[in-house]
Design an enzyme around this catalytic site. Structure first.
Site, PDB file in Angstrom:
ATOM      1  N   VAL A 106     -46.062 -16.913  19.621  1.00  0.00           N
ATOM      2  CA  VAL A 106     -44.894 -16.216  18.975  1.00  0.00           C
ATOM      3  C   VAL A 106     -44.948 -16.601  17.552  1.00  0.00           C
ATOM      4  O   VAL A 106     -45.278 -17.659  17.364  1.00  0.00           O
ATOM      5  CB  VAL A 106     -43.592 -17.075  19.685  1.00  0.00           C
TER       6      VAL A 106
ATOM      7  N   PHE B  70     -51.305 -18.559  12.395  1.00  0.00           N
ATOM      8  CA  PHE B  70     -50.353 -19.410  13.151  1.00  0.00           C
ATOM      9  C   PHE B  70     -50.236 -19.431  14.587  1.00  0.00           C
ATOM     10  O   PHE B  70     -49.874 -20.139  15.242  1.00  0.00           O
ATOM     11  CB  PHE B  70     -48.853 -19.020  12.349  1.00  0.00           C
TER      12      PHE B  70
ATOM     13  N   GLY C 269     -51.628 -22.410  16.995  1.00  0.00           N
ATOM     14  CA  GLY C 269     -51.017 -23.608  17.355  1.00  0.00           C
ATOM     15  C   GLY C 269     -49.442 -23.207  17.926  1.00  0.00           C
ATOM     16  O   GLY C 269     -48.750 -24.091  18.276  1.00  0.00           O
ATOM     17  N   HIS C 270     -49.160 -22.123  17.728  1.00  0.00           N
ATOM     18  CA  HIS C 270     -47.635 -21.900  18.039  1.00  0.00           C
ATOM     19  C   HIS C 270     -47.445 -20.383  19.188  1.00  0.00           C
ATOM     20  O   HIS C 270     -47.251 -19.291  18.419  1.00  0.00           O
ATOM     21  CB  HIS C 270     -46.793 -21.411  16.496  1.00  0.00           C
ATOM     22  N   PHE C 271     -47.722 -20.611  20.056  1.00  0.00           N
ATOM     23  CA  PHE C 271     -48.124 -21.283  21.162  1.00  0.00           C
ATOM     24  C   PHE C 271     -49.488 -21.075  21.567  1.00  0.00           C
ATOM     25  O   PHE C 271     -49.496 -20.080  22.051  1.00  0.00           O
ATOM     26  CB  PHE C 271     -47.091 -21.935  21.944  1.00  0.00           C
TER      27      PHE C 271
END
Length: 146
Positions: free
Chosen positions: A53, A43, A46-48
């Protein structure tokens, strides 16, 4: 409880298995677990991208998995193909600080009550002794529909 025993109770697998180890277990009362958060988590791509985070919904999912372990180990119910542990409700969810790569997420679940097969928990995620998230969770075990 090490990862091998966790895999007996939880049906989750990579990339959604979010508990690495159980640190403390008091049957029918509480469970404390650990999730090592690494930059290799899928994750974070893309986050971020420039400030990774852990998504809050995944912190809540990690807490729900800790609560599941508490209920399933207390009841001595291992993961099988005939039943499933459902997350059925959440109240008072609050996010207090971000969870970042390198953090050790401590997951605490305490039984508040159990009624007609629905368990309610106070759940808290901590990093370095500071609250990252907390909520009241409700879960149940039900037969799988075919």
């Amino acid at each position: 409880m090490d990862i091998h025993e966790i895999l007996k109770y939880l049906p989750h697998r990579y990339p959604l298995l979010l508990v690495d180890r159980v640190l403390a277990f008091e049957p029918g009362k509480s469970l404390t677990a650990l999730k090592n958060v690494t930059i290799n988590e899928p994750f974070f791509t893309g986050h971020f991208p420039h400030h990774p985070v852990m998504p809050g919904v995944l912190v809540i999912e990690a807490l729900a998995q800790a609560a599941a372990l508490l209920t399933l180990k207390t009841s001595n119910v291992e993961a099988d193909e005939n039943s499933i542990y459902y997350f059925v409700g959440i109240d008072n969810a609050r996010f207090k600080r971000p969870v970042e790569p390198g953090d050790q997420l401590i997951l605490k679940a305490t039984v508040l009550k159990e009624r007609i097969g629905i368990w309610k928990y106070a759940a808290r995620a901590e990093v370095d002794g500071r609250v990252a998230a907390e909520a009241e969770l409700m879960c149940t075990v039900r037969p799988k529909e075919t």
